[in-house]
Write an enzyme that holds these catalytic residues in place. Sequence first.
Site, PDB file in Angstrom:
ATOM      1  CG  ASP A  97      26.396 -26.326 -11.487  1.00 19.40           C
ATOM      2  OD1 ASP A  97      25.730 -25.639 -12.274  1.00 19.40           O
ATOM      3  OD2 ASP A  97      25.971 -27.364 -10.958  1.00 19.40           O
ATOM      4  CG  LEU A  98      24.790 -19.459 -12.805  1.00 20.88           C
ATOM      5  CD1 LEU A  98      24.547 -19.043 -11.360  1.00 20.88           C
ATOM      6  CD2 LEU A  98      25.158 -18.229 -13.627  1.00 20.88           C
ATOM      7  CB  THR A  99      22.222 -25.249 -11.532  1.00 20.14           C
ATOM      8  OG1 THR A  99      23.166 -26.124 -12.151  1.00 20.14           O
ATOM      9  CG2 THR A  99      20.824 -25.806 -11.758  1.00 20.14           C
ATOM     10  CE  LYS A 140      -1.624 -29.653 -27.458  1.00 20.45           C
ATOM     11  NZ  LYS A 140      -2.310 -30.825 -27.905  1.00 20.45           N
ATOM     12  CD  GLU A 156      10.083 -31.124 -29.619  1.00 21.17           C
ATOM     13  OE1 GLU A 156       9.713 -29.979 -29.399  1.00 21.17           O
ATOM     14  OE2 GLU A 156       9.754 -31.754 -30.637  1.00 21.17           O
ATOM     15  CG  HIS A 211      13.661 -22.542 -32.862  1.00 18.72           C
ATOM     16  ND1 HIS A 211      12.967 -21.362 -33.019  1.00 18.72           N
ATOM     17  CD2 HIS A 211      12.711 -23.510 -32.793  1.00 18.72           C
ATOM     18  CE1 HIS A 211      11.663 -21.621 -33.049  1.00 18.72           C
ATOM     19  NE2 HIS A 211      11.488 -22.918 -32.919  1.00 18.72           N
TER      20      HIS A 211
HETATM   21  N1  LIG Z   1       3.989 -26.332 -32.030  1.00 18.76           N
HETATM   22  C1  LIG Z   1       4.962 -25.589 -31.573  1.00 18.76           C
HETATM   23  O1  LIG Z   1       5.528 -25.817 -30.493  1.00 18.76           O
HETATM   24  C2  LIG Z   1       5.414 -24.416 -32.370  1.00 18.76           C
HETATM   25  C3  LIG Z   1       4.854 -24.085 -33.584  1.00 18.76           C
HETATM   26  N2  LIG Z   1       5.264 -22.965 -34.260  1.00 18.76           N
HETATM   27  C4  LIG Z   1       4.662 -22.558 -35.521  1.00 18.76           C
HETATM   28  O2  LIG Z   1       3.275 -22.276 -35.304  1.00 18.76           O
HETATM   29  C5  LIG Z   1       2.531 -22.574 -36.470  1.00 18.76           C
HETATM   30  C6  LIG Z   1       1.407 -23.515 -36.113  1.00 18.76           C
HETATM   31  O3  LIG Z   1       1.985 -24.684 -35.560  1.00 18.76           O
HETATM   32  P1  LIG Z   1       1.143 -25.764 -34.752  1.00 18.76           P
HETATM   33  O4  LIG Z   1       0.192 -25.111 -33.824  1.00 18.76           O
HETATM   34  O5  LIG Z   1       2.128 -26.698 -34.196  1.00 18.76           O
HETATM   35  O6  LIG Z   1       0.353 -26.473 -35.944  1.00 18.76           O
HETATM   36  P2  LIG Z   1      -0.883 -27.461 -35.918  1.00 18.76           P
HETATM   37  O7  LIG Z   1      -0.633 -28.547 -36.881  1.00 18.76           O
HETATM   38  O8  LIG Z   1      -1.265 -27.835 -34.519  1.00 18.76           O
HETATM   39  O9  LIG Z   1      -2.024 -26.595 -36.596  1.00 18.76           O
HETATM   40  C7  LIG Z   1      -2.624 -25.534 -35.970  1.00 18.76           C
HETATM   41  C8  LIG Z   1      -4.121 -25.497 -36.365  1.00 18.76           C
HETATM   42  O10 LIG Z   1      -4.277 -25.104 -37.735  1.00 18.76           O
HETATM   43  C9  LIG Z   1      -5.391 -25.788 -38.297  1.00 18.76           C
HETATM   44  N3  LIG Z   1      -4.881 -26.585 -39.411  1.00 18.76           N
HETATM   45  C10 LIG Z   1      -4.139 -27.700 -39.356  1.00 18.76           C
HETATM   46  N4  LIG Z   1      -3.840 -28.129 -40.579  1.00 18.76           N
HETATM   47  C11 LIG Z   1      -4.406 -27.254 -41.427  1.00 18.76           C
HETATM   48  C12 LIG Z   1      -4.455 -27.132 -42.832  1.00 18.76           C
HETATM   49  N5  LIG Z   1      -3.845 -28.022 -43.621  1.00 18.76           N
HETATM   50  N6  LIG Z   1      -5.115 -26.093 -43.367  1.00 18.76           N
HETATM   51  C13 LIG Z   1      -5.718 -25.198 -42.592  1.00 18.76           C
HETATM   52  N7  LIG Z   1      -5.715 -25.266 -41.247  1.00 18.76           N
HETATM   53  C14 LIG Z   1      -5.069 -26.267 -40.675  1.00 18.76           C
HETATM   54  C15 LIG Z   1      -5.997 -26.689 -37.262  1.00 18.76           C
HETATM   55  O11 LIG Z   1      -7.142 -26.036 -36.667  1.00 18.76           O
HETATM   56  P3  LIG Z   1      -8.612 -26.196 -37.268  1.00 18.76           P
HETATM   57  O12 LIG Z   1      -8.630 -27.455 -38.033  1.00 18.76           O
HETATM   58  O13 LIG Z   1      -9.505 -26.195 -36.081  1.00 18.76           O
HETATM   59  O14 LIG Z   1      -8.822 -24.982 -38.102  1.00 18.76           O
HETATM   60  C16 LIG Z   1      -4.838 -26.824 -36.258  1.00 18.76           C
HETATM   61  O15 LIG Z   1      -5.298 -27.072 -34.960  1.00 18.76           O
HETATM   62  C17 LIG Z   1       3.530 -23.154 -37.476  1.00 18.76           C
HETATM   63  O16 LIG Z   1       3.925 -22.110 -38.326  1.00 18.76           O
HETATM   64  C18 LIG Z   1       4.701 -23.613 -36.594  1.00 18.76           C
HETATM   65  O17 LIG Z   1       5.922 -23.560 -37.278  1.00 18.76           O
HETATM   66  C19 LIG Z   1       6.227 -22.154 -33.731  1.00 18.76           C
HETATM   67  C20 LIG Z   1       6.816 -22.421 -32.541  1.00 18.76           C
HETATM   68  C21 LIG Z   1       6.483 -23.589 -31.768  1.00 18.76           C
HETATM   69  O1  LIG Z   2       9.139 -24.160 -33.218  1.00 21.92           O
HETATM   70  C1  LIG Z   2       9.015 -25.271 -32.741  1.00 21.92           C
HETATM   71  O2  LIG Z   2       9.480 -25.485 -31.488  1.00 21.92           O
HETATM   72  C2  LIG Z   2       8.979 -26.562 -30.722  1.00 21.92           C
HETATM   73  C3  LIG Z   2       9.930 -26.715 -29.538  1.00 21.92           C
HETATM   74  O3  LIG Z   2       9.863 -25.575 -28.732  1.00 21.92           O
HETATM   75  P1  LIG Z   2      10.318 -25.648 -27.196  1.00 21.92           P
HETATM   76  O4  LIG Z   2      10.242 -24.238 -26.738  1.00 21.92           O
HETATM   77  O5  LIG Z   2       9.347 -26.548 -26.503  1.00 21.92           O
HETATM   78  O6  LIG Z   2      11.685 -26.207 -27.187  1.00 21.92           O
HETATM   79  C4  LIG Z   2       8.882 -27.819 -31.545  1.00 21.92           C
HETATM   80  O7  LIG Z   2       8.246 -28.835 -30.782  1.00 21.92           O
HETATM   81  C5  LIG Z   2       8.062 -27.549 -32.778  1.00 21.92           C
HETATM   82  O8  LIG Z   2       8.082 -28.699 -33.616  1.00 21.92           O
HETATM   83  C6  LIG Z   2       8.588 -26.398 -33.553  1.00 21.92           C
HETATM   84  O9  LIG Z   2       7.641 -26.012 -34.557  1.00 21.92           O
END
Ligand SMILES: NC(=O)C1=CN([C@@H]2O[C@H](COP(=O)(O)OP(=O)(O)OC[C@H]3O[C@@H](n4cnc5c(N)ncnc54)[C@H](OP(=O)(O)O)[C@@H]3O)[C@@H](O)[C@H]2O)C=CC1
Ligand SMILES: O=C1O[C@H](COP(=O)(O)O)[C@@H](O)[C@H](O)[C@H]1O
Length: 448
Positions: free
Chosen positions: A439-441, A62, A256, A280
């Site tokens: 400053d380069l904002t 999302k 964060e 990261h």
């Molecule tokens: N959140 C972020 O900002 C970022 C996340 N990531 C990476 O993306 C990946 C997903 O992260 P994120 O979306 O935050 O994770 P979530 O915890 O939101 O899980 C994603 C979805 O996976 C399913 N899920 C959750 N737990 C389990 C489980 N134990 N077993 C099987 N399915 C499960 C659920 O969907 P349902 O139950 O409907 O199947 C859930 O909505 C990770 O590898 C994370 O490191 C990378 C960059 C940024």
């Molecule tokens: O990979 C991840 O990054 C987010 C932070 O990303 P940002 O682009 O919003 O700074 C973090 O919230 C999350 O825990 C992690 O899995």
Amino acid sequence: MSPHFSFVSLGIPARAPLRYPALSMPGSSLVRFMPVSALSSAHRYLVTSTLPHLRSTGDLAKKKTYPALWGLYRDGLLPENTKFFGYARSALTIEEIKENCRPFMNVKSEEETNYQNFWRNHFYVQGTYTQLTDFHKLNEVLCSYEPENGANRIFYLALPPSVFEVVTTNLRKSCVSKKGWTRIIVEKPFGHDDASSEKLSLHLASLFSEDQVFRIDHYLGKEMVQNLMILRFGNGLFSPTWNRLFVASVQITFKEPFGTEGRGGYFDKFGIIRDVMQNHLLQILSLVAMEKPPSIHPDDIRNEKVKVLKCIKPIKKEDVVLGQYVGNPNGKTDEEKKGYLDDPTVPNDSITPTYCTALLKIDNERWEGVPFILRCGKALNERKAVIRIQYNDVPGDIFDKQCKRNELVIRVQPNEAVYVKMMTKTPGMSFDMEETELDLTYSNRYKV
Ligand SMILES: NC(=O)C1=CN([C@@H]2O[C@H](COP(=O)(O)OP(=O)(O)OC[C@H]3O[C@@H](n4cnc5c(N)ncnc54)[C@H](OP(=O)(O)O)[C@@H]3O)[C@@H](O)[C@H]2O)C=CC1
Ligand SMILES: O=C1O[C@H](COP(=O)(O)O)[C@@H](O)[C@H](O)[C@H]1O
């Protein structure tokens, strides 16, 4: 090759966001980093195709994936006929997914019609991650929307790493495109240590060729992280001082203002080091510290990153501070009062760190003796990602110790900026001095 595309997102945005804008509580204990070899895979960017998104309900989906897809669609960067499929266990409709994503989509009022058109190409399939029959069902749905001459398919694993292996196995068995190409996008963390990283790599290699697999670190897509290459190697001004003779320290900070927000199931098994620092922040560090690559080809950049990472000495226990956020009893909202352990998805006795500061030393000719300080934490006082290059004191002081050290600051987010903190004469008749900024904002200089 078929011009049609399916993007399958596995994992979907289901929960309302909570906020924990308060405390971190540094403690201290042993920390182990993933070895450098786990970082040596090339990171490549993916631009497009049939996008099945595995796990269309999650935080990543999302906040990042759907907004990125909308951006590509809005800017006309996706092939025509691209269709988007979400796949997860939750019972969801496209309307619900759309609503969950809305706060993160950044839609301007004049884009509303186009935005509604974007969602007309979305579909959702509910299924398990473990049952092959469910993936056959997904394949049938994909086929029913694809033309007879087939389509290319991209599968985006926005899923907890615990299911990467079973999901990719099932995809390989039942969902590869028969007439087009198939690609898999895998999110970090790629394993939790050297052995598990190697295991995941071998597993993926047994199913897909390397050019089908895309490992993502989304920080590499951030404007100011990409800008590091240009700042360093496109300016004669910085290069000569980019070393231990001039630089006193380098700080890379990620903060964060919210906590795990129900992501404890994933986060608690990994912690802040594997979630943010090992990927990261180390990517940023390697771009800051590496030597100039022979070209801007991704392989050349990757090779230089690997070289500098190999020069990092093992981190000492006493050079690490760990913490876990607790609730703020004086918080203004319920969320502010909640600590990490109050998240129902976190085990009550968890000692997983949500905060870490670590001191790294790079043992090479350029950086010997310069501390690189990496800091990251959830539920802190603000959202900020910043790189700070602090210069040495001016030698031969003639200003009675009034000079503050110069700093080059690269603010990755929010409000991207590059600025140099420097001393200047206070305007007017006096000979006083003060610290100011070149400053380069970006929001002032560019329409971003
Ligand atoms: N959140 C972020 O900002 C970022 C996340 N990531 C990476 O993306 C990946 C997903 O992260 P994120 O979306 O935050 O994770 P979530 O915890 O939101 O899980 C994603 C979805 O996976 C399913 N899920 C959750 N737990 C389990 C489980 N134990 N077993 C099987 N399915 C499960 C659920 O969907 P349902 O139950 O409907 O199947 C859930 O909505 C990770 O590898 C994370 O490191 C990378 C960059 C940024
Ligand atoms: O990979 C991840 O990054 C987010 C932070 O990303 P940002 O682009 O919003 O700074 C973090 O919230 C999350 O825990 C992690 O899995």
